[in-house]
Enzyme design. Structure first.
Site, PDB file in Angstrom:
ATOM      1  N   THR A  50       4.619 -13.399   7.250  1.00  0.00           N
ATOM      2  CA  THR A  50       3.319 -12.856   7.652  1.00  0.00           C
ATOM      3  C   THR A  50       3.012 -13.367   9.051  1.00  0.00           C
ATOM      4  O   THR A  50       3.506 -14.430   9.460  1.00  0.00           O
ATOM      5  CB  THR A  50       2.189 -13.302   6.698  1.00  0.00           C
ATOM      6  OG1 THR A  50       2.016 -14.735   6.801  1.00  0.00           O
ATOM      7  CG2 THR A  50       2.498 -12.935   5.254  1.00  0.00           C
ATOM      8  N   PHE A  53       1.449 -16.977   9.051  1.00  0.00           N
ATOM      9  CA  PHE A  53       2.345 -18.130   8.922  1.00  0.00           C
ATOM     10  C   PHE A  53       3.273 -18.239  10.130  1.00  0.00           C
ATOM     11  O   PHE A  53       3.550 -19.351  10.609  1.00  0.00           O
ATOM     12  CB  PHE A  53       3.168 -18.036   7.637  1.00  0.00           C
ATOM     13  CG  PHE A  53       3.939 -19.288   7.340  1.00  0.00           C
ATOM     14  CD1 PHE A  53       3.363 -20.327   6.641  1.00  0.00           C
ATOM     15  CD2 PHE A  53       5.251 -19.438   7.790  1.00  0.00           C
ATOM     16  CE1 PHE A  53       4.070 -21.497   6.384  1.00  0.00           C
ATOM     17  CE2 PHE A  53       5.962 -20.604   7.541  1.00  0.00           C
ATOM     18  CZ  PHE A  53       5.368 -21.631   6.830  1.00  0.00           C
ATOM     19  N   GLN A  54       3.759 -17.112  10.643  1.00  0.00           N
ATOM     20  CA  GLN A  54       4.650 -17.137  11.801  1.00  0.00           C
ATOM     21  C   GLN A  54       3.966 -17.721  13.031  1.00  0.00           C
ATOM     22  O   GLN A  54       4.630 -18.204  13.956  1.00  0.00           O
ATOM     23  CB  GLN A  54       5.166 -15.726  12.093  1.00  0.00           C
ATOM     24  CG  GLN A  54       6.093 -15.160  11.025  1.00  0.00           C
ATOM     25  CD  GLN A  54       7.448 -15.838  11.024  1.00  0.00           C
ATOM     26  OE1 GLN A  54       8.007 -16.146  12.072  1.00  0.00           O
ATOM     27  NE2 GLN A  54       7.999 -16.064   9.827  1.00  0.00           N
ATOM     28  N   ARG A  76       5.014 -26.715  13.979  1.00  0.00           N
ATOM     29  CA  ARG A  76       4.447 -26.791  12.625  1.00  0.00           C
ATOM     30  C   ARG A  76       5.218 -25.888  11.663  1.00  0.00           C
ATOM     31  O   ARG A  76       5.203 -26.126  10.458  1.00  0.00           O
ATOM     32  CB  ARG A  76       2.974 -26.367  12.655  1.00  0.00           C
ATOM     33  CG  ARG A  76       2.066 -27.351  13.359  1.00  0.00           C
ATOM     34  CD  ARG A  76       1.615 -28.472  12.459  1.00  0.00           C
ATOM     35  NE  ARG A  76       1.105 -29.591  13.243  1.00  0.00           N
ATOM     36  CZ  ARG A  76       0.769 -30.775  12.739  1.00  0.00           C
ATOM     37  NH1 ARG A  76       0.886 -30.968  11.441  1.00  0.00           N
ATOM     38  NH2 ARG A  76       0.327 -31.734  13.510  1.00  0.00           N
ATOM     39  N   HIS A  79       8.222 -27.933  10.331  1.00  0.00           N
ATOM     40  CA  HIS A  79       7.664 -29.012   9.509  1.00  0.00           C
ATOM     41  C   HIS A  79       7.189 -28.461   8.166  1.00  0.00           C
ATOM     42  O   HIS A  79       7.423 -29.078   7.117  1.00  0.00           O
ATOM     43  CB  HIS A  79       6.508 -29.681  10.244  1.00  0.00           C
ATOM     44  CG  HIS A  79       5.650 -30.562   9.379  1.00  0.00           C
ATOM     45  ND1 HIS A  79       6.124 -31.707   8.775  1.00  0.00           N
ATOM     46  CD2 HIS A  79       4.340 -30.455   9.008  1.00  0.00           C
ATOM     47  CE1 HIS A  79       5.146 -32.275   8.071  1.00  0.00           C
ATOM     48  NE2 HIS A  79       4.062 -31.526   8.197  1.00  0.00           N
ATOM     49  N   HIS A 119       0.324 -26.162   3.654  1.00  0.00           N
ATOM     50  CA  HIS A 119      -0.641 -27.244   3.875  1.00  0.00           C
ATOM     51  C   HIS A 119      -1.132 -27.338   5.313  1.00  0.00           C
ATOM     52  O   HIS A 119      -2.218 -27.859   5.575  1.00  0.00           O
ATOM     53  CB  HIS A 119      -0.046 -28.592   3.444  1.00  0.00           C
ATOM     54  CG  HIS A 119       0.924 -29.178   4.433  1.00  0.00           C
ATOM     55  ND1 HIS A 119       2.193 -28.656   4.645  1.00  0.00           N
ATOM     56  CD2 HIS A 119       0.812 -30.229   5.286  1.00  0.00           C
ATOM     57  CE1 HIS A 119       2.807 -29.369   5.566  1.00  0.00           C
ATOM     58  NE2 HIS A 119       1.992 -30.329   5.979  1.00  0.00           N
ATOM     59  N   HIS A 146      -8.907 -28.959   9.447  1.00  0.00           N
ATOM     60  CA  HIS A 146      -7.768 -28.049   9.350  1.00  0.00           C
ATOM     61  C   HIS A 146      -7.347 -27.860   7.892  1.00  0.00           C
ATOM     62  O   HIS A 146      -6.789 -26.826   7.528  1.00  0.00           O
ATOM     63  CB  HIS A 146      -6.602 -28.553  10.203  1.00  0.00           C
ATOM     64  CG  HIS A 146      -5.827 -29.674   9.590  1.00  0.00           C
ATOM     65  ND1 HIS A 146      -6.140 -31.002   9.772  1.00  0.00           N
ATOM     66  CD2 HIS A 146      -4.736 -29.671   8.773  1.00  0.00           C
ATOM     67  CE1 HIS A 146      -5.290 -31.756   9.124  1.00  0.00           C
ATOM     68  NE2 HIS A 146      -4.423 -30.978   8.504  1.00  0.00           N
ATOM     69  N   ASP A 217       9.813 -36.412  13.503  1.00  0.00           N
ATOM     70  CA  ASP A 217       9.274 -36.856  14.789  1.00  0.00           C
ATOM     71  C   ASP A 217      10.158 -37.921  15.434  1.00  0.00           C
ATOM     72  O   ASP A 217      10.364 -37.913  16.645  1.00  0.00           O
ATOM     73  CB  ASP A 217       7.855 -37.396  14.616  1.00  0.00           C
ATOM     74  CG  ASP A 217       6.853 -36.319  14.202  1.00  0.00           C
ATOM     75  OD1 ASP A 217       7.239 -35.129  14.198  1.00  0.00           O
ATOM     76  OD2 ASP A 217       5.705 -36.669  13.882  1.00  0.00           O
TER      77      ASP A 217
END
Length: 472
Positions: A50, A53-54, A76, A79, A119, A146, A217
């Site tokens: 979608t 999300f992309q 993100r 991750h 999340h 967030h 990270d």
């Protein structure tokens, strides 16, 4: 995300395989540079494929850190895939070890995996900078988070893309996303509470979100990482509806929090990283009246349009209203940054009464004569680094067990922990920056005067570089 490897095989070809293996055979997969092959089940793909999300591809995991650590370009997006994978692997291990005892079913597994996947879908431009740096400057007293936006975005994605999913599953996914938030709502059920600790653990801070970002990270920034989350996921056990850990792994648990604190000290709050972040925040604040960035934050259908490219939008816009913002971004590009003047760690015996230092405090500490400083010439950054529980020992909130034959859980008292561990669990560091290079010496001197006035001594450990003083 590149090409998927899709095994479109009939169920007869995998007869005899356990359900977990069967699901992988019917999943698509991508190769992750941290976890290897990540298998994406059909339900997760409905969310991944979608535009909402992309968008996470355009949000760097570490915000502006890549301008200091060039390798920190990860997003993100990757991750979130990593947390999805670890969440699924973790709950599957619990099912393998204690499935009959705990009643873990496929509904639970899918729910936990979706919570891991989604999340962070509510993060803003430059990650935490947007929420903790920009919004407090333009919206006094805002309780926006967030995590709540992630929950709202989940509903938005389901509605817009007509995803056929059980309403109870979506409700629990949102509750798991909000589990570590201060505004976490009452849960719809108290059954299987341990499942809520896998993705975002509000109970003691051990969760797969940290497992992924700490390893990812460290790798991206070229740092060593000797924390091994596998030692925890292989030995964990649910007791009294809580995930507990084998007592002999207490140093592994401590290493999780210590590595996180080290990342905060050396990467996330690196003096130059903070200087750039302060400039980005100033640029966004100056652009807000024209771009109306805050008008996006309540509506997921608008919010998903915000990402890190907002900086390029400002940088290339011809509008005269954005001139000041453009100039700041140009300074970042040309490495004409806010100048770090000095820092000090607040003495331990002063932490109870510490109040954030402000630019006004520094200006008021300037002695007569010389350059007259103004508040707008100075930026003060009050940095707090802890082991995830403020000034408390994180191990005190974690339950352990002796061995797999024991039925008793217990906390490890501080006097039984190695004396090599820290006696203090939080640092508060005050840093001061000059927005103009020619004011570094004057700001540094006023900062020293502030320390003398406040503590009766200079607590800083850095001398102001002579090359900066000579700019006067």
């Amino acid at each position: 995300m590149g090409s998927y490897c899709n095994d479109d095989l009939s169920s007869s070809t995998i007869y005899g395989l356990p359900p977990h293996a069967q699901q992988q055979r019917f999943s698509k997969h991508v190769h992750d540079n941290v976890h290897g092959n990540i298998f994406l089940d059909p339900l997760s793909l409905k969310f991944i494929d979608t535009e909402q999300f992309q968008r996470l591809r355009e949000l760097k995991q570490l915000g502006a850190t890549y301008m200091v650590y060039p390798g920190a370009m990860h997003s993100r997006f990757e991750h979130s895939l990593g947390v999805y994978w670890l969440a699924g692997e973790t709950v599957q291990k619990l099912k393998n070890y204690q499935g009959l005892e705990l009643g873990i079913d496929q509904f639970d597994i899918k729910t936990v995996k979706l919570a891991g996947l989604l999340h962070d879908v509510g993060h803003g431009p430059f990650s935490h900078l947007f929420e903790r740096g920009f919004l407090p400057r333009v919206l006094n007293g805002t309780k926006w988070s967030h995590e709540q936006m992630s929950a709202d975005m989940v509903d938005h994605i389901v509605d817009v893309h007509h995803i056929d999913i059980d309403s109870g599953m979506i409700r629990r996914v949102k509750e798991m996303i909000l589990a570590s938030s201060k505004l976490s709502p009452p849960r719809s059920t108290n059954e299987k509470s341990f499942l809520y600790d896998i993705v975002a653990n509000g109970r003691n801070g051990i969760d797969v979100d940290k497992f992924d970002y700490i390893v990812r990270d460290c790798r991206a920034c070229g740092l060593g990482c000797n924390f091994q989350f596998e030692r925890l996921t292989e030995t964990m056990r649910v007791m009294d509806d809580e995930i507990c850990y084998r007592a002999k792994e207490y140093l592994t648990v401590h290493k999780l929090f210590a590595t996180r604190a080290d990342l905060y000290r050396t990467v996330y709050t690196h003096p130059k990283v903070k200087a750039i972040e302060l400039m980005v925040v100033d640029a966004l604040v100056k652009a807000n009246d024209y771009l109306q960035l805050t008008s996006y934050i309540q509506d997921p259908s608008e919010y998903w349009k915000l990402d890190d490219t907002i900086i390029k939008t400002i940088e290339t816009a011809p509008d005269p209203q954005l001139r000041e913002s453009r100039d700041l971004i140009l300074r970042i590009r040309r490495r004409n940054l806010y100048q770090f003047c000095n820092e000090y760690a607040v003495p331990r015996d002063q932490l109870d009464h510490f109040k954030d230092v402000t630019a006004q405090d520094i200006v008021c500490s300037q002695k007569n004569g010389g350059v007259l400083l103004k508040e707008e010439d100075i930026v003060v950054s009050n940095v707090r680094i802890d082991l995830t529980r403020g000034r408390l020992n994180p191990l005190e909130s974690i339950n352990f067990f002796k061995d797999y034959e024991s039925n008793e859980k217990f906390c490890i008292p501080e006097d039984r922990i190695s004396h090599l561990l820290p006696t203090s669990y939080q640092d508060t560091i005050v840093r001061v920056y000059s927005k103009k290079p020619e004011l570094v010496a004057a700001v540094s001197e006023a900062f020293e005067n502030f320390q003398l006035k406040t503590y009766g001594m200079k607590a800083q450990v850095h001398a102001t570089p002579e090359k900066k003083k000579r700019r006067m």
